[in-house]
Motif scaffolding. Sequence first.
Motif, mmCIF file in Angstrom:
data_model
loop_
_atom_site.group_PDB
_atom_site.id
_atom_site.type_symbol
_atom_site.label_atom_id
_atom_site.label_comp_id
_atom_site.label_asym_id
_atom_site.label_seq_id
_atom_site.Cartn_x
_atom_site.Cartn_y
_atom_site.Cartn_z
ATOM 1 N N LEU A 25 0.816 -1.216 0.000
ATOM 2 C CA LEU A 25 0.000 0.000 0.000
ATOM 3 C C LEU A 25 0.844 1.259 0.000
ATOM 4 N N PHE A 26 1.931 1.254 0.757
ATOM 5 C CA PHE A 26 2.741 2.457 0.881
ATOM 6 C C PHE A 26 3.843 2.560 -0.159
ATOM 7 N N SER A 27 4.101 1.521 -0.926
ATOM 8 C CA SER A 27 5.151 1.599 -1.949
ATOM 9 C C SER A 27 4.603 1.965 -3.316
ATOM 10 N N CYS A 28 3.299 2.088 -3.495
ATOM 11 C CA CYS A 28 2.704 2.387 -4.800
ATOM 12 C C CYS A 28 2.937 3.809 -5.257
ATOM 13 N N GLY A 29 3.315 4.719 -4.389
ATOM 14 C CA GLY A 29 3.458 6.120 -4.755
ATOM 15 C C GLY A 29 4.493 6.387 -5.809
ATOM 16 N N GLY A 30 5.559 5.585 -5.855
ATOM 17 C CA GLY A 30 6.569 5.743 -6.893
ATOM 18 C C GLY A 30 7.124 7.137 -6.967
ATOM 19 N N GLY A 31 6.919 7.806 -8.085
ATOM 20 C CA GLY A 31 7.520 9.097 -8.348
ATOM 21 C C GLY A 31 6.705 10.236 -7.792
ATOM 22 N N ASP A 32 6.901 10.575 -6.569
ATOM 23 C CA ASP A 32 6.183 11.691 -5.988
ATOM 24 C C ASP A 32 6.790 12.994 -6.444
ATOM 25 N N GLY A 34 4.634 15.845 -5.868
ATOM 26 C CA GLY A 34 3.746 16.794 -5.245
ATOM 27 C C GLY A 34 2.354 16.859 -5.832
ATOM 28 N N HIS A 35 2.040 16.088 -6.863
ATOM 29 C CA HIS A 35 0.708 16.128 -7.462
ATOM 30 C C HIS A 35 -0.242 15.233 -6.685
ATOM 31 N N LYS A 36 -1.434 15.719 -6.405
ATOM 32 C CA LYS A 36 -2.478 14.925 -5.771
ATOM 33 C C LYS A 36 -3.405 14.429 -6.871
ATOM 34 N N THR A 37 -3.777 13.158 -6.805
ATOM 35 C CA THR A 37 -4.694 12.627 -7.798
ATOM 36 C C THR A 37 -5.775 11.827 -7.099
ATOM 37 N N THR A 38 -6.892 11.637 -7.781
ATOM 38 C CA THR A 38 -7.969 10.823 -7.263
ATOM 39 C C THR A 38 -7.616 9.370 -7.510
ATOM 40 N N ALA A 39 -7.772 8.532 -6.506
ATOM 41 C CA ALA A 39 -7.409 7.129 -6.646
ATOM 42 C C ALA A 39 -8.454 6.378 -7.449
ATOM 43 N N ALA A 40 -7.997 5.621 -8.432
ATOM 44 C CA ALA A 40 -8.838 4.712 -9.209
ATOM 45 C C ALA A 40 -7.932 3.648 -9.774
ATOM 46 N N GLN A 41 -8.330 2.416 -9.652
ATOM 47 C CA GLN A 41 -7.488 1.327 -10.125
ATOM 48 C C GLN A 41 -7.845 0.971 -11.557
ATOM 49 N N ARG A 134 0.482 5.801 -11.026
ATOM 50 C CA ARG A 134 -0.280 6.945 -11.532
ATOM 51 C C ARG A 134 -1.280 6.537 -12.605
ATOM 52 N N LEU A 135 -0.938 5.552 -13.421
ATOM 53 C CA LEU A 135 -1.900 5.091 -14.420
ATOM 54 C C LEU A 135 -3.123 4.523 -13.716
ATOM 55 N N ARG A 136 -2.897 3.747 -12.687
ATOM 56 C CA ARG A 136 -4.017 3.170 -11.938
ATOM 57 C C ARG A 136 -4.869 4.252 -11.281
ATOM 58 N N ARG A 137 -4.239 5.328 -10.836
ATOM 59 C CA ARG A 137 -4.987 6.411 -10.193
ATOM 60 C C ARG A 137 -5.710 7.298 -11.203
ATOM 61 N N HIS A 138 -5.145 7.474 -12.394
ATOM 62 C CA HIS A 138 -5.694 8.401 -13.382
ATOM 63 C C HIS A 138 -6.810 7.826 -14.237
ATOM 64 N N VAL A 139 -6.713 6.567 -14.588
ATOM 65 C CA VAL A 139 -7.622 5.996 -15.583
ATOM 66 C C VAL A 139 -8.978 5.684 -14.962
ATOM 67 N N VAL A 140 -10.022 5.988 -15.698
ATOM 68 C CA VAL A 140 -11.378 5.675 -15.271
ATOM 69 C C VAL A 140 -11.539 4.157 -15.270
ATOM 70 N N VAL A 141 -12.004 3.614 -14.154
ATOM 71 C CA VAL A 141 -12.189 2.173 -14.035
ATOM 72 C C VAL A 141 -13.178 1.702 -15.099
ATOM 73 N N GLY A 142 -12.863 0.598 -15.739
ATOM 74 C CA GLY A 142 -13.738 0.042 -16.769
ATOM 75 C C GLY A 142 -13.555 0.655 -18.140
ATOM 76 N N ALA A 143 -12.562 1.533 -18.296
ATOM 77 C CA ALA A 143 -12.382 2.207 -19.576
ATOM 78 C C ALA A 143 -11.773 1.296 -20.641
ATOM 79 N N PHE A 144 -11.114 0.246 -20.248
ATOM 80 C CA PHE A 144 -10.413 -0.611 -21.195
ATOM 81 C C PHE A 144 -10.697 -2.076 -20.927
ATOM 82 N N GLY A 145 -10.635 -2.875 -21.989
ATOM 83 C CA GLY A 145 -10.790 -4.314 -21.856
ATOM 84 C C GLY A 145 -9.502 -4.942 -21.345
ATOM 85 N N VAL A 146 -9.591 -6.185 -20.965
ATOM 86 C CA VAL A 146 -8.442 -6.919 -20.440
ATOM 87 C C VAL A 146 -7.332 -6.961 -21.481
ATOM 88 N N GLY A 147 -6.137 -6.590 -21.071
ATOM 89 C CA GLY A 147 -4.980 -6.637 -21.946
ATOM 90 C C GLY A 147 -4.855 -5.493 -22.933
#
Length: 185
Positions: A25-32, A34-41, A134-147
């Motif tokens: 949970l705490f290692s997902c931040g990667g390249g901080d 200072g930008h705040k984003t809405t979480a979405a997987q 950041r991709l997981r946080r930025h992308v709208v859930v359900g926007a893409f098919g598997v793969g």
Amino acid sequence: MAILWRPLLVFAILIAILVLIVLELFSCGGGDDGHKTTAAQAPTTPSASVAKPATATTAKRAGPSIAANALKVGDCVGDARSTVGDVTTFGAVSCDKPHDGEVYTLIVVRGAKGAKYPGTAAVTAKGQRGCRARLRRHVVVGAFGVGELGFKFVYPTTKSWAGGDREIRCMATFKTPRSEPLPLH
């Protein structure tokens, strides 16, 4: 005596699992930067590839060339999936035309002018962690098919670092080209 060890073993395993979950949970931040984003997987686990500015690329260009170190958020390219390895340019495409890559975030690598290059391993590790999170946080859930969704990133080299380049450019890649911008939050 064997009966006493079983509850202790179960307890130790539960503690180890809890520690791993907390670390994840705490290692997902990667390249901080200072930008705040809405979480979405993202609905899929994005695949990753790396493109670094260096010498040249052999991919066919989709449109006018854009320098890898000039990419900014919102830029779309038509040759993202075909360009891997040492890359200096991409084929720029309007996001309303078929494209297989779109820059969705920049990660600043800390280092003052004249600072020593942190090394390829450190920079690519930061790119892998940061771009994926950041991709997981930025992308709208359900926007893409598997793969369908992946990512790659362009990072500073020793030479570009000396010239002041401090940004990792994260690019979403699409297995099937899109004719609309990436649905971001």
